[in-house]
Design an enzyme around this catalytic site. Structure first.
Site, PDB file in Angstrom:
ATOM      1  N   LYS A 248       0.854  -1.187   0.000  1.00 23.93           N
ATOM      2  CA  LYS A 248       0.000   0.000   0.000  1.00 23.93           C
ATOM      3  C   LYS A 248       0.896   1.245   0.000  1.00 23.93           C
ATOM      4  CE  LYS A 248      -4.342   1.405   2.074  1.00 23.93           C
ATOM      5  NZ  LYS A 248      -5.523   0.847   2.737  1.00 23.93           N
ATOM      6  N   GLU A 336     -20.081  -5.538   8.979  1.00 18.15           N
ATOM      7  CA  GLU A 336     -21.097  -4.779   9.717  1.00 18.15           C
ATOM      8  C   GLU A 336     -22.176  -5.691  10.304  1.00 18.15           C
ATOM      9  OE1 GLU A 336     -19.845  -3.949   6.768  1.00 18.15           O
ATOM     10  OE2 GLU A 336     -18.857  -2.044   7.219  1.00 18.15           O
ATOM     11  N   ARG A 364     -25.964  -2.193   5.553  1.00 18.41           N
ATOM     12  CA  ARG A 364     -25.665  -3.625   5.442  1.00 18.41           C
ATOM     13  C   ARG A 364     -26.356  -4.475   6.509  1.00 18.41           C
ATOM     14  NH1 ARG A 364     -20.603  -4.972   2.653  1.00 18.41           N
ATOM     15  NH2 ARG A 364     -21.202  -4.060   0.671  1.00 18.41           N
TER      16      ARG A 364
END
Ligand SMILES: Cc1ncc(C[n+]2csc(CCOP(=O)(O)OP(=O)(O)O)c2C)c(N)n1
Length: 595
Positions: A248, A336, A364
């Site tokens: 990253k 979630e 969600r």
């Protein structure tokens, strides 16, 4: 002349010799750094996926072949290579290009993303559609991160894909980090196989046990090798997964060193990597910080309290509690639904979870809130961060539905603070015995109070308050928009329009005494909320009026019934008509239009 300046579409890319691709990747990286240093965006993930984007578009026949970027925050190189380089300076801006892939923006964006872990299901659906349509040539590719692949939907899709012979290629972009540190057993597993010998076949691995052909681990920054492998894999039918190891922030030192900050750093110096915080010092704190600090204070007083976040510890400030009380604060990953039912389990056994979920990601877990929490009347406190319009992230991220979707559920207390002090008091009140299932929604960004660390006060759930007396019109607001109303009232007063202002504070249970007072005294009413006008505060006021036989002219301000794109929060509030000027304009119209 640079290579990139000649590339508008993948057809131009395909004209390059494969040995020119490393240079092109270098140029794309420089371009992303240059652009995002001046116009903030998702830097680290996009820098890490440059070679993947180049190799995929070089090898595959996009847009005929379908390419889906999971979450979509890592797709800047893809956007630059697919007709949007010259518009990239408008990334995430009002009327500019979206920061995420979007079907209506480009035929190369095979599927819109923004929320995590959807790409496998969508790509599988497309692959099955191709099969049904007799199209056996088309490829369907999902690029998904190591955190997103552990999300529930991705796991469901892996399970489903393994029993189909569909033309599905999953490219696992494994940089070993989520926004914060990645968590969970899957992360440990990926780390183990990522360190394995880079052979094309690794036996008895997780993905093979799901009937995927597994390729890798491979160096996701070696673009020439990626091209070679993708060409080989392209000829193999059925579900397959290429495990690419990436970094990253690749190629920008500060971004590699500070990966969490450089996920979305804001403005930065492109030479030194120094973050340029443009905000003047001495500002009030962010609501996020107040949440994080307050939760620790409450947890120190009440040993039943635990904290939960699905993969947003820094964004929500739960990281403060995780550092101070590591055994009582949980990052459960991008999950979630699990976060909500995990909270329900904790509550069923006597704990008091504060479950912090961004409003838009909470969508969600709607059934989990109904079925696992509210139906059983369990004491869980949902702190909905990023509620209302969130700005540059755009349509996928606005938190504009929660008031409507939660108001329909029995047993819920729903409230929204106007300032930091009220956020603290609402959190304090929600953990008192008998409070039940509570939702506290608050927006992204700063409040108005510098002096916010006041002693806690218990509020009366379901009780609003009058902020200002007036006679021409009553305005009822919820949350921080009350501050815009206060300013609008001052402006209107200068024009001799006298406004009464009520802050409802609790959408549910709603303050019926307050509403009777309003309807008895006013026949002109304006409601103001930072959410859809269908089903929220305005609807609640209209329902109350109908149920009690009152008659009044009620105008509702909020998000209209369409998806709102990206822009600054003030640009979007203006578009929706509930910025300060919009409130003034509407108030005048109701008062003067009917005089
Ligand atoms: C449903 C949902 N929850 C949370 C998020 C916020 N989010 C955006 S990116 C991200 C981390 C993704 O990590 P990974 O998949 O490893 O990709 P990387 O950024 O490392 O490339 C998270 C948690 C989201 N977009 N969607």
């Amino acid at each position: 002349m640079s290579l990139l300046s000649k590339i508008y579409y993948p057809t131009d890319l395909k004209k390059l010799d494969v040995h020119e691709l490393p240079q092109l990747c270098h140029e794309i990286r420089e371009f992303i750094i240059e652009e995002t240093s001046q116009n903030p965006g998702h830097v680290g993930s996009s820098l890490g996926a440059v070679e993947l984007a180049v190799a995929i578009h070089y090898v595959f026949n996009t847009p005929y072949d379908q390419l889906i970027w999971d979450v979509g925050h890592q797709a800047y190189a893809h956007k630059i290579l697919t007709g949007r380089r010259e518009r990239f300076h408008t990334n995430r801006m009002y009327k500019g290009i979206s920061g995420f892939p979007k079907m209506s923006e480009s035929e190369y964006d095979a599927f819109g993303t923004g929320h995590s872990s959807t790409s496998l299901s969508a790509a599988l659906g497309m692959a099955i559609a191709s099969q049904l349509q007799g199209d056996h040539e088309r490829h369907h590719i999902s690029v998904i991160g190591d955190a997103a692949i552990a999300g529930g939907m991705a796991m469901e899709a892996l399970n489903n894909a393994g029993v189909h012979q569909a033309n599905l290629l999953v490219i696992l972009n494994d940089n070993g980090i989520s926004i914060d540190e990645n968590v969970g057993a899957m992360k440990d597993y990926l780390l183990r196989i990522g360190k394995g010998q880079p052979s094309l076949h690794t036996r008895s691995n997780f993905f093979e046990s799901f009937n995927f052909q597994y390729f890798g681990p491979t160096d996701g920054h070696d673009v020439i090798e990626l091209v070679r492998q993708l060409k080989e894999i392209r000829n193999i039918s059925g579900p397959k997964l290429l495990h690419a190891i990436t970094t990253k922030g690749k190629g920008f030192k500060k971004a590699e060193e500070h990966q969490t900050i450089y996920h979305a750093p804001g403005l930065f110096n492109k030479e030194t990597g120094e973050i340029l915080d443009m905000e003047p010092p001495g500002q009030p704190p962010k609501f996020q910080y107040v949440f994080g600090r307050t939760l620790i204070e409450l947890a120190e007083m009440n040993d039943k309290i635990v904290g939960i976040t699905p993969a947003m510890p820094t964004g929500s400030s739960l990281n403060l509690m995780m550092a101070k009380m590591p055994h009582r604060a949980f990052d459960v990953g991008i999950a979630e639904q699990h976060a909500v039912t995990f909270a329900a389990g904790l509550a069923a056994r006597g704990m008091l979870p504060f479950c912090n979920i961004y409003s838009s990601f909470m969508q969600r877990a709607y059934d989990q809130v109904i079925h696992d929490v509210a139906l059983q009347n369990l004491p869980v406190v949902f702190c909905l961060d990023r509620a209302g319009l969130v700005g540059e992230d755009g349509a996928t991220h606005h938190g504009t539905f929660d008031l409507a979707y939660f108001r329909a559920i029995p047993n819920m207390t729903i409230c929204s603070p106007r300032n930091e002090e009220e956020l603290r008091d609402m959190m304090y009140t929600a953990q008192l015995p008998g409070a039940g299932t509570c939702v506290i929604r608050y927006p992204k960004g700063r409040g108005t109070m510098k002096d916010w660390q006041k002693p806690f006060k218990a509020l009366q759930p379901g009780k609003g308050r009058k902020i200002r007396e007036g006679k021409d019109l009553a305005v009822i607001s919820l949350g921080t928009l009350g501050n815009s109303v206060i300013e609008a009232c001052s402006a209107l007063e200068r024009e001799n329009i006298s406004i009464a202002h009520y802050d409802i504070r609790y959408l549910k249970p709603i303050d019926e005494g307050l509403l009777h007072e309003v309807f008895i005294n006013f026949d002109k009413i304006l409601t103001v909320e930072d959410g859809t006008i269908i089903g929220g505060l305005g609807s609640a006021v209209l329902e109350f009026m109908a149920d009690h036989g009152y008659q009044a002219r009620v105008k509702r301000l909020g998000v209209p019934d369409r998806f709102i794109e990206q822009g600054t929060i003030s640009e979007l509030q203006r578009e929706c008509g509930y910025d300060i000027e919009g409130i003034v304009r509407n108030a005048k119209f109701i008062v003067q239009g009917s005089k």
